[in-house]
Scaffold this active site. Structure first.
Site, short mmCIF file in Angstrom:
data_model
loop_
_atom_site.label_atom_id
_atom_site.label_comp_id
_atom_site.label_asym_id
_atom_site.label_seq_id
_atom_site.Cartn_x
_atom_site.Cartn_y
_atom_site.Cartn_z
N ASP A 58 0.81 -1.21 0.10
CA ASP A 58 -0.23 0.24 -0.04
C ASP A 58 0.81 0.94 0.01
OD1 ASP A 58 -1.46 2.41 0.76
OD2 ASP A 58 -3.03 0.30 1.40
N LEU A 59 0.23 2.24 -1.02
CA LEU A 59 1.48 3.49 -0.65
C LEU A 59 1.60 4.14 0.92
CD1 LEU A 59 0.22 5.55 -4.55
CD2 LEU A 59 3.01 3.55 -3.81
N LYS A 85 -9.85 6.79 -8.01
CA LYS A 85 -10.61 7.24 -9.72
C LYS A 85 -12.04 7.80 -9.70
CE LYS A 85 -10.66 3.22 -12.16
NZ LYS A 85 -11.09 2.68 -13.98
N SER A 125 -5.06 13.80 -16.04
CA SER A 125 -6.52 13.41 -16.47
C SER A 125 -6.77 14.53 -17.00
CB SER A 125 -7.17 13.02 -15.27
OG SER A 125 -8.40 12.72 -15.22
N ALA A 126 -7.50 14.55 -17.74
CA ALA A 126 -8.34 15.44 -18.33
C ALA A 126 -9.37 16.43 -17.97
CB ALA A 126 -8.86 15.09 -19.93
N TYR A 149 -11.60 14.38 -6.50
CA TYR A 149 -10.37 13.74 -7.39
C TYR A 149 -9.09 14.22 -8.04
CZ TYR A 149 -9.27 10.73 -11.08
OH TYR A 149 -8.58 10.04 -12.45
N LYS A 153 -5.14 15.47 -8.52
CA LYS A 153 -4.50 15.41 -9.94
C LYS A 153 -3.33 16.89 -10.26
CE LYS A 153 -5.38 11.34 -11.27
NZ LYS A 153 -4.84 10.30 -10.29
N LEU A 200 -19.06 5.20 -19.51
CA LEU A 200 -19.95 4.91 -20.30
C LEU A 200 -19.38 3.53 -21.30
CD1 LEU A 200 -22.03 5.74 -22.43
CD2 LEU A 200 -20.20 6.99 -24.04
N PRO A 293 -24.46 16.46 -12.91
CA PRO A 293 -24.74 17.03 -12.24
C PRO A 293 -22.54 16.95 -12.90
CG PRO A 293 -25.24 15.86 -11.20
CD PRO A 293 -25.53 15.45 -11.88
P1 NAD Z 1 -8.19 1.12 -11.98
O1 NAD Z 1 -8.21 1.79 -10.36
O2 NAD Z 1 -8.34 0.61 -12.54
O3 NAD Z 1 -6.26 1.13 -11.13
C1 NAD Z 1 -5.39 1.70 -10.36
C2 NAD Z 1 -4.86 0.76 -9.50
O4 NAD Z 1 -3.97 0.89 -7.96
C3 NAD Z 1 -5.46 -0.47 -8.42
O5 NAD Z 1 -5.10 -1.89 -8.66
C4 NAD Z 1 -5.72 -0.06 -6.99
O6 NAD Z 1 -5.93 -1.42 -6.19
C5 NAD Z 1 -4.52 0.62 -6.68
N1 NAD Z 1 -4.06 1.40 -6.09
C6 NAD Z 1 -5.00 2.49 -5.35
N2 NAD Z 1 -4.31 3.37 -4.19
C7 NAD Z 1 -3.78 2.07 -3.54
C8 NAD Z 1 -2.72 2.51 -3.12
N3 NAD Z 1 -3.02 3.20 -1.62
N4 NAD Z 1 -2.03 1.08 -2.73
C9 NAD Z 1 -1.19 0.89 -3.48
N5 NAD Z 1 -2.16 -0.09 -4.71
C10 NAD Z 1 -3.39 1.10 -5.06
O7 NAD Z 1 -7.45 2.40 -12.57
P2 NAD Z 1 -6.94 2.60 -13.70
O8 NAD Z 1 -7.92 2.85 -14.47
O9 NAD Z 1 -6.21 2.17 -13.88
O10 NAD Z 1 -6.10 4.09 -14.07
C11 NAD Z 1 -4.80 4.11 -13.19
C12 NAD Z 1 -4.79 5.65 -13.09
O11 NAD Z 1 -5.15 6.37 -13.96
C13 NAD Z 1 -5.21 6.23 -11.95
O12 NAD Z 1 -3.79 7.05 -11.40
C14 NAD Z 1 -6.34 6.82 -12.38
O13 NAD Z 1 -6.61 8.19 -11.34
C15 NAD Z 1 -5.53 7.51 -14.01
N6 NAD Z 1 -6.97 8.54 -14.75
C16 NAD Z 1 -7.45 7.38 -15.00
C17 NAD Z 1 -8.66 6.85 -15.93
C18 NAD Z 1 -9.70 6.23 -16.47
O14 NAD Z 1 -11.19 6.87 -17.11
N7 NAD Z 1 -9.26 5.28 -16.32
C19 NAD Z 1 -8.74 8.80 -16.86
C20 NAD Z 1 -7.75 9.50 -16.76
C21 NAD Z 1 -6.51 9.27 -15.11
N1 UFG Z 2 -22.78 8.76 -19.49
C1 UFG Z 2 -24.05 8.31 -20.04
N2 UFG Z 2 -24.14 7.84 -18.86
C2 UFG Z 2 -23.43 6.49 -18.60
C3 UFG Z 2 -22.48 7.28 -18.23
C4 UFG Z 2 -21.71 8.08 -18.81
O1 UFG Z 2 -24.70 9.62 -21.04
O2 UFG Z 2 -24.09 6.00 -17.89
C5 UFG Z 2 -22.54 9.71 -20.82
C6 UFG Z 2 -21.81 11.15 -19.95
O3 UFG Z 2 -22.55 12.41 -19.71
C7 UFG Z 2 -19.99 11.55 -20.38
C8 UFG Z 2 -19.61 10.36 -21.27
O4 UFG Z 2 -20.71 9.91 -21.25
O5 UFG Z 2 -20.80 12.63 -21.52
C9 UFG Z 2 -18.52 10.75 -20.61
O6 UFG Z 2 -18.62 9.58 -19.56
P1 UFG Z 2 -17.88 8.73 -19.07
O7 UFG Z 2 -18.01 9.00 -17.10
O8 UFG Z 2 -17.72 7.66 -19.19
O9 UFG Z 2 -16.03 9.88 -18.52
P2 UFG Z 2 -16.39 11.12 -18.29
O10 UFG Z 2 -15.67 11.58 -19.64
O11 UFG Z 2 -17.37 12.46 -17.68
O12 UFG Z 2 -15.01 11.06 -16.64
C10 UFG Z 2 -14.06 10.52 -17.09
C11 UFG Z 2 -13.25 9.77 -16.18
C12 UFG Z 2 -12.74 10.97 -14.85
C13 UFG Z 2 -11.87 11.90 -15.91
C14 UFG Z 2 -12.65 11.73 -17.35
C15 UFG Z 2 -11.37 12.97 -18.21
O13 UFG Z 2 -14.12 9.25 -15.34
O14 UFG Z 2 -11.86 9.89 -13.78
O15 UFG Z 2 -13.10 10.85 -18.10
O16 UFG Z 2 -10.29 11.96 -18.17
F1 UFG Z 2 -11.85 12.86 -15.35
#
Ligand code: NAD
Ligand code: UFG
Length: 338
Positions: A58-59, A85, A125-126, A149, A153, A200, A293
């Site tokens: 764990d971090l 996340k 993240s974006a 969240y 970042k 989505l 929202p």
């Molecule tokens: P994920 O949850 O699948 O992977 C993250 C991993 O980190 C998990 O396996 C979790 O168990 C581990 N983790 C969390 N807290 C921890 C801790 N304290 N110590 C050790 N391990 C820990 O998520 P992902 O989609 O693979 O995302 C990876 C990274 O990318 C994240 O930092 C997320 O914020 C970022 N990110 C993801 C998205 C997305 O849409 N998936 C978009 C933008 C940024």
């Molecule tokens: N959406 C729906 N129905 C759903 C889920 C999503 O219509 O059940 C729509 C949302 O309104 C949005 C699009 O699908 O228009 C994408 O939604 P996501 O939840 O898949 O993704 P977001 O763009 O909202 O957010 C994601 C990650 C965030 C990250 C962001 C930018 O969840 O953590 O992309 O990287 F910050």
């Protein structure tokens, strides 16, 4: 030389570990398994023929982190995925997010410093752009988080760039991901969210698999071509490959660099539904509901900087993203299972 991958059993981490191993690099994985499963390592081994070393750490455990660097002195760089996340959960549990993501990163950087490892690639993240004034989004656009969240970042980006400013030996590569979807073409690794998905594509996959009855499309009155929200979806394998480019760049360039990782193209919710239906031949039932929202009309990247400085650009389009997601879903209807 080896790469320490934090969060390496997660969605993006597992695909990146597979790319690292396939490229002949050594990867050491740590994860606390709070949002992933150890069996992911078996799948990575089936894909690559190699099994990465894994330590459940764990971090938030500084000694555990120090032990990993002591046990593997060949580590010369870190790819830092580990973090929580879920945007909605971060609003209801802000302290959990600030503690896990920010304290966890501080512990990691302290352990790196102690071990003399000064190269890090970070998953941003974006979301740090909030509601952008215009699209496509460039790296120099104003930053404004709209939820805890996103705030974590932004704070981590700042912490890492401060470390690099204080010690010119550090290389920090901040990667701002747009919307990662898809899965490895083998169908062996993919996204496996717990409970009802927030995002989505995972939601569409549950509907396609008969686990949920109907997709809610959040709003049809956005300023987009069909009224539904537009995002920059990027194949997770393209994203994973960008991390190898970022590692090479960080080995050559000191200081902090920030890169958008997206395709540069925006697709609406209904475009994605249509692409998934085309990929599977299935009908995805949906209904239009209220806006969620905090959602914005449009979000897509200008990926020119990554193309120019990392030599990276996305190769896969949404049809391929949906085909690979669908294969993962068909082969693993219960994700990684219990
Ligand atoms: P994920 O949850 O699948 O992977 C993250 C991993 O980190 C998990 O396996 C979790 O168990 C581990 N983790 C969390 N807290 C921890 C801790 N304290 N110590 C050790 N391990 C820990 O998520 P992902 O989609 O693979 O995302 C990876 C990274 O990318 C994240 O930092 C997320 O914020 C970022 N990110 C993801 C998205 C997305 O849409 N998936 C978009 C933008 C940024
Ligand atoms: N959406 C729906 N129905 C759903 C889920 C999503 O219509 O059940 C729509 C949302 O309104 C949005 C699009 O699908 O228009 C994408 O939604 P996501 O939840 O898949 O993704 P977001 O763009 O909202 O957010 C994601 C990650 C965030 C990250 C962001 C930018 O969840 O953590 O992309 O990287 F910050």
């Amino acid at each position: 030389m080896a790469v320490l991958v934090t969060g390496g059993t997660g969605f993006i981490g597992s695909h990146t570990v597979a790319e690292l191993l396939s490229a002949g690099r050594e990867a050491i994985v740590i994860d606390n398994l709070s949002n992933s499963k150890e069996c992911v390592l078996d799948r990575i081994e089936r894909i690559t023929g190699k099994r990465p070393a894994f330590r459940k750490v764990d971090l938030l455990d500084p000694e555990g982190l120090e032990r990993v660097f002591a046990e593997f002195p060949q580590i010369d760089s870190v790819i830092h995925f580990a973090g929580l996340k879920a945007v909605g959960e971060s609003v209801s549990k802000p302290l959990l997010y600030y503690e896990n993501n920010i304290f966890g990163t501080v512990n990691l950087c302290k352990a790196m410093e102690k071990a003399g490892v000064k190269r890090i690639v970070f998953s941003s993240s974006a979301t740090v752009y909030g509601k952008p004034d215009s699209v496509p989004i460039r790296e120099d656009f104003p930053l404004r988080a709209t939820n805890p969240y996103g705030e974590t970042k932004l704070v981590i980006e700042r912490i890492l760039s401060d470390i690099a400013a204080a010690d010119p030996e550090w290389s920090v590569s901040v990667l701002r991901y747009f919307n990662p979807i898809g899965a490895h073409e083998s169908g062996l690794i993919g996204e496996d969210p717990k409970g009802i998905p927030n995002n989505l594509l995972p939601y569409i996959m549950k509907v396609a698999g008969g686990k949920l009855p109907c997709l809610s499309v959040f709003g049809s009155d956005y300023h987009t071509h069909d009224g539904t929200g537009v995002r920059d979806y990027i194949h997770v394998v393209d994203l994973a490959k960008a991390h190898l480019c970022a590692l090479d760049r960080a080995a050559a360039v000191k200081g902090t660099e920030v890169f958008n990782l997206g395709t540069g193209k925006g697709y609406s919710v209904l475009d994605i539904v249509a692409a998934y239906e085309k990929a599977t031949g299935l009908k995805i039932p949906y209904r239009i509901t209220d806006r969620r929202p905090g959602d914005i009309d449009e979000c897509y990247a200008d990926p020119a900087k990554a193309r120019e400085l990392l030599g990276w650009s996305a190769q896969y389009g949404i049809d391929r993203m949906c085909e690979d997601s669908a294969r993962w879903q068909r082969m693993n209807p219960d994700g990684y299972g219990d």
